[in-house]
Design a protein around this motif. Structure first.
Motif, PDB file in Angstrom:
ATOM      1  N   ALA A 135       0.826  -1.216   0.000  1.00 20.97           N
ATOM      2  CA  ALA A 135       0.000   0.000   0.000  1.00 20.97           C
ATOM      3  C   ALA A 135       0.855   1.259   0.000  1.00 20.97           C
ATOM      4  CB  ALA A 135      -0.928  -0.009   1.214  1.00 20.97           C
ATOM      5  N   LEU A 136       2.020   1.182   0.639  1.00 19.78           N
ATOM      6  CA  LEU A 136       2.901   2.347   0.767  1.00 19.78           C
ATOM      7  C   LEU A 136       4.036   2.345  -0.260  1.00 19.78           C
ATOM      8  CD1 LEU A 136       3.142   2.298   4.657  1.00 19.78           C
ATOM      9  CD2 LEU A 136       1.974   4.046   3.289  1.00 19.78           C
ATOM     10  N   ASN A 137       4.087   1.307  -1.086  1.00 27.94           N
ATOM     11  CA  ASN A 137       5.158   1.166  -2.079  1.00 27.94           C
ATOM     12  C   ASN A 137       6.535   1.133  -1.416  1.00 27.94           C
ATOM     13  OD1 ASN A 137       6.025   0.791  -4.742  1.00 27.94           O
ATOM     14  ND2 ASN A 137       6.414   2.979  -5.025  1.00 27.94           N
ATOM     15  N   VAL A 138       6.621   0.400  -0.301  1.00 20.33           N
ATOM     16  CA  VAL A 138       7.881   0.214   0.418  1.00 20.33           C
ATOM     17  C   VAL A 138       8.464  -1.137   0.031  1.00 20.33           C
ATOM     18  CG1 VAL A 138       8.948  -0.064   2.692  1.00 20.33           C
ATOM     19  CG2 VAL A 138       7.135   1.632   2.360  1.00 20.33           C
ATOM     20  N   LYS A 139       9.727  -1.178  -0.292  1.00 20.85           N
ATOM     21  CA  LYS A 139      10.368  -2.434  -0.671  1.00 20.85           C
ATOM     22  C   LYS A 139      10.336  -3.411   0.502  1.00 20.85           C
ATOM     23  CE  LYS A 139      13.348  -1.379  -4.537  1.00 20.85           C
ATOM     24  NZ  LYS A 139      12.585  -2.335  -5.359  1.00 20.85           N
ATOM     25  N   HIS A 140      10.116  -4.685   0.185  1.00 16.03           N
ATOM     26  CA  HIS A 140      10.013  -5.685   1.244  1.00 16.03           C
ATOM     27  C   HIS A 140      10.356  -7.067   0.702  1.00 16.03           C
ATOM     28  CE1 HIS A 140       6.118  -7.208  -0.388  1.00 16.03           C
ATOM     29  NE2 HIS A 140       6.004  -5.954  -0.801  1.00 16.03           N
ATOM     30  N   ILE A 141      10.736  -7.956   1.608  1.00 13.42           N
ATOM     31  CA  ILE A 141      11.008  -9.345   1.267  1.00 13.42           C
ATOM     32  C   ILE A 141      10.626 -10.214   2.458  1.00 13.42           C
ATOM     33  CG2 ILE A 141      13.433  -9.194   1.994  1.00 13.42           C
ATOM     34  CD1 ILE A 141      14.071 -11.202  -0.269  1.00 13.42           C
ATOM     35  N   SER A 142      10.069 -11.388   2.176  1.00 16.31           N
ATOM     36  CA  SER A 142       9.640 -12.309   3.223  1.00 16.31           C
ATOM     37  C   SER A 142      10.428 -13.604   3.145  1.00 16.31           C
ATOM     38  CB  SER A 142       8.143 -12.627   3.070  1.00 16.31           C
ATOM     39  OG  SER A 142       7.351 -11.477   3.256  1.00 16.31           O
ATOM     40  N   ALA A 143      10.864 -14.081   4.295  1.00 13.79           N
ATOM     41  CA  ALA A 143      11.501 -15.397   4.380  1.00 13.79           C
ATOM     42  C   ALA A 143      10.412 -16.442   4.575  1.00 13.79           C
ATOM     43  CB  ALA A 143      12.490 -15.432   5.541  1.00 13.79           C
ATOM     44  N   LEU A 144      10.473 -17.521   3.781  1.00 12.16           N
ATOM     45  CA  LEU A 144       9.466 -18.580   3.882  1.00 12.16           C
ATOM     46  C   LEU A 144      10.119 -19.864   4.387  1.00 12.16           C
ATOM     47  CD1 LEU A 144       7.340 -17.833   0.687  1.00 12.16           C
ATOM     48  CD2 LEU A 144       7.092 -16.941   2.999  1.00 12.16           C
ATOM     49  N   GLY A 145       9.937 -20.981   3.674  1.00 10.87           N
ATOM     50  CA  GLY A 145      10.364 -22.263   4.186  1.00 10.87           C
ATOM     51  C   GLY A 145      11.863 -22.439   4.290  1.00 10.87           C
ATOM     52  N   CYS A 146      12.388 -22.435   5.509  1.00 12.34           N
ATOM     53  CA  CYS A 146      13.815 -22.668   5.752  1.00 12.34           C
ATOM     54  C   CYS A 146      14.039 -23.784   6.771  1.00 12.34           C
ATOM     55  CB  CYS A 146      14.492 -21.387   6.233  1.00 12.34           C
ATOM     56  SG  CYS A 146      14.595 -20.096   4.981  1.00 12.34           S
ATOM     57  N   GLY A 147      13.022 -24.073   7.568  1.00 14.62           N
ATOM     58  CA  GLY A 147      13.117 -25.183   8.500  1.00 14.62           C
ATOM     59  C   GLY A 147      12.869 -26.510   7.801  1.00 14.62           C
ATOM     60  N   ASN A 148      13.281 -27.602   8.435  1.00 14.24           N
ATOM     61  CA  ASN A 148      13.045 -28.949   7.910  1.00 14.24           C
ATOM     62  C   ASN A 148      13.740 -29.179   6.572  1.00 14.24           C
ATOM     63  OD1 ASN A 148      12.067 -31.544   8.003  1.00 14.24           O
ATOM     64  ND2 ASN A 148       9.941 -31.010   7.549  1.00 14.24           N
ATOM     65  N   ARG A 149      14.844 -28.486   6.345  1.00 11.87           N
ATOM     66  CA  ARG A 149      15.653 -28.652   5.140  1.00 11.87           C
ATOM     67  C   ARG A 149      17.128 -28.671   5.523  1.00 11.87           C
ATOM     68  NH1 ARG A 149      10.520 -25.963   4.467  1.00 11.87           N
ATOM     69  NH2 ARG A 149       9.799 -26.219   2.326  1.00 11.87           N
ATOM     70  N   LEU A 150      17.961 -29.187   4.612  1.00  7.13           N
ATOM     71  CA  LEU A 150      19.398 -29.269   4.873  1.00  7.13           C
ATOM     72  C   LEU A 150      20.266 -28.655   3.786  1.00  7.13           C
ATOM     73  CD1 LEU A 150      19.967 -32.870   6.344  1.00  7.13           C
ATOM     74  CD2 LEU A 150      20.547 -30.701   7.443  1.00  7.13           C
ATOM     75  N   ASP A 151      19.762 -28.565   2.569  1.00  5.99           N
ATOM     76  CA  ASP A 151      20.587 -28.219   1.405  1.00  5.99           C
ATOM     77  C   ASP A 151      20.596 -26.707   1.149  1.00  5.99           C
ATOM     78  OD1 ASP A 151      21.901 -27.962  -0.989  1.00  5.99           O
ATOM     79  OD2 ASP A 151      20.707 -29.461  -2.052  1.00  5.99           O
ATOM     80  N   PRO A 152      21.684 -25.997   1.480  1.00  7.18           N
ATOM     81  CA  PRO A 152      21.726 -24.547   1.282  1.00  7.18           C
ATOM     82  C   PRO A 152      21.724 -24.134  -0.189  1.00  7.18           C
ATOM     83  CG  PRO A 152      23.886 -25.347   1.951  1.00  7.18           C
ATOM     84  CD  PRO A 152      22.944 -26.508   2.078  1.00  7.18           C
ATOM     85  N   SER A 153      22.087 -25.048  -1.083  1.00  7.26           N
ATOM     86  CA  SER A 153      22.114 -24.716  -2.510  1.00  7.26           C
ATOM     87  C   SER A 153      20.717 -24.563  -3.098  1.00  7.26           C
ATOM     88  CB  SER A 153      22.886 -25.778  -3.289  1.00  7.26           C
ATOM     89  OG  SER A 153      22.161 -26.988  -3.371  1.00  7.26           O
ATOM     90  N   LYS A 154      19.695 -24.966  -2.344  1.00  5.74           N
ATOM     91  CA  LYS A 154      18.315 -24.872  -2.826  1.00  5.74           C
ATOM     92  C   LYS A 154      17.631 -23.557  -2.440  1.00  5.74           C
ATOM     93  CE  LYS A 154      18.210 -29.134  -4.474  1.00  5.74           C
ATOM     94  NZ  LYS A 154      18.117 -29.408  -5.926  1.00  5.74           N
ATOM     95  N   VAL A 155      18.338 -22.697  -1.735  1.00  7.30           N
ATOM     96  CA  VAL A 155      17.757 -21.421  -1.316  1.00  7.30           C
ATOM     97  C   VAL A 155      17.714 -20.454  -2.496  1.00  7.30           C
ATOM     98  CG1 VAL A 155      18.059 -19.390   0.172  1.00  7.30           C
ATOM     99  CG2 VAL A 155      18.484 -21.685   1.070  1.00  7.30           C
ATOM    100  N   VAL A 156      16.555 -19.864  -2.740  1.00  6.98           N
ATOM    101  CA  VAL A 156      16.399 -18.925  -3.855  1.00  6.98           C
ATOM    102  C   VAL A 156      15.600 -17.702  -3.406  1.00  6.98           C
ATOM    103  CG1 VAL A 156      16.495 -20.735  -5.617  1.00  6.98           C
ATOM    104  CG2 VAL A 156      14.279 -20.034  -4.677  1.00  6.98           C
ATOM    105  N   ILE A 157      15.766 -16.625  -4.142  1.00  6.36           N
ATOM    106  CA  ILE A 157      14.919 -15.442  -3.996  1.00  6.36           C
ATOM    107  C   ILE A 157      14.113 -15.317  -5.271  1.00  6.36           C
ATOM    108  CG2 ILE A 157      14.908 -12.915  -3.886  1.00  6.36           C
ATOM    109  CD1 ILE A 157      17.298 -13.078  -2.028  1.00  6.36           C
ATOM    110  N   THR A 158      12.806 -15.223  -5.136  1.00  6.99           N
ATOM    111  CA  THR A 158      11.943 -15.205  -6.307  1.00  6.99           C
ATOM    112  C   THR A 158      10.622 -14.539  -5.956  1.00  6.99           C
ATOM    113  OG1 THR A 158      11.018 -16.591  -8.068  1.00  6.99           O
ATOM    114  CG2 THR A 158      10.885 -17.457  -5.828  1.00  6.99           C
ATOM    115  N   ASP A 159       9.716 -14.507  -6.912  1.00  5.72           N
ATOM    116  CA  ASP A 159       8.375 -13.989  -6.672  1.00  5.72           C
ATOM    117  C   ASP A 159       7.515 -15.090  -6.054  1.00  5.72           C
ATOM    118  OD1 ASP A 159       6.518 -11.556  -7.509  1.00  5.72           O
ATOM    119  OD2 ASP A 159       5.379 -13.397  -7.829  1.00  5.72           O
TER     120      ASP A 159
END
Length: 231
Positions: A135-159
């Motif tokens: 609503a305010l046009n402020v840049k933002h990012i949310s962290a989602l599923g990071c628990g219950n995983r082991l492989d750091p190479s699978k981490v991505v930033i996307t829509d």
């Protein structure tokens, strides 16, 4: 320019580093992901933080949270992190909000921040943060599923519209769509959850995925702040 940034200066240049030092960052959640976000941003030139978390460190945090050790068990995360940031650079400005963020729980003025980072677990809170930023046009990012995983190479930033293999992303995607929000920046792991039967209060987690997610988010924030100024 402070000596602690002398190794960073050749990579960014003085103008960009000064730019970053004037930016204001709002961070929700100081756990496995959020702690690494703040640590990385502070060491990359950010000097103005507002930190939101009502949790205290406990022994179950020791395997993955950057400021968790036996000396911090029982202490409030916001206060521990504030003191830690002051040790990195005494001129860093830190505002601590010791609260569990829920819609309507506080009158934070999102409009004064240059970037908002959501590293909390509660879906209703994540939705509220995204709605306010949109609503305010402020840049933002949310962290989602990071628990219950082991492989750091699978981490991505996307829509959010491109997420897969993440139950939290699925719920958030559906809820945002009902609010006519179809695009939102997220960081998550594409790895399938490893343990099928889990409890919300004791979700399996390692250091590998949350730390990499936090560092990736911090890099994205730095990159976006610099690129916006160059446009």
């Amino acid at each position: 320019m402070e000596e602690q940034y002398s190794r960073l200066l050749p990579l960014l240049g003085e103008d960009k580093l000064k730019l970053l030092q004037n930016k204001k960052i709002l961070v929700f959640g100081l756990g496995g992901v959020g702690g690494y976000v703040v640590e990385s941003l502070a060491r990359s030139g950010i000097k103005n933080f507002t930190l939101v978390d009502n949790d205290s460190f406990n022994q179950s945090n020791l395997n993955r949270q950057i400021l968790s050790n036996f000396s911090t068990i029982g202490k409030k995360k916001v206060e521990v992190l504030k003191n830690h940031l002051k040790e990195i650079n005494p001129s860093i400005n830190v505002t601590c909000l010791d609260l569990f963020y829920l819609p309507g729980s506080t009158d934070i003025n999102f409009a004064v921040f240059d970037y908002v980072i959501d590293a909390i677990d509660t879906v209703s809170s994540k939705i509220d943060i995204i709605e306010k930023c949109e609503a305010l046009n402020v840049k933002h990012i949310s962290a989602l599923g990071c628990g219950n995983r082991l492989d750091p190479s699978k981490v991505v930033i996307t829509d959010i519209s491109k997420t897969k293999n993440d139950p939290l992303a699925k719920v958030l995607r559906r809820e945002l769509k009902q609010r006519n929000i179809t695009h939102s920046l997220v960081c998550y792991s594409e790895e399938l959850p490893l343990v099928k039967e889990t409890s919300k209060d004791s979700l399996p987690s390692s250091i590998f995925v949350p730390s990499v997610a936090g560092i990736n988010i911090a890099y994205k924030v730095i990159k976006d702040l610099i690129n916006d100024e160059e446009k």
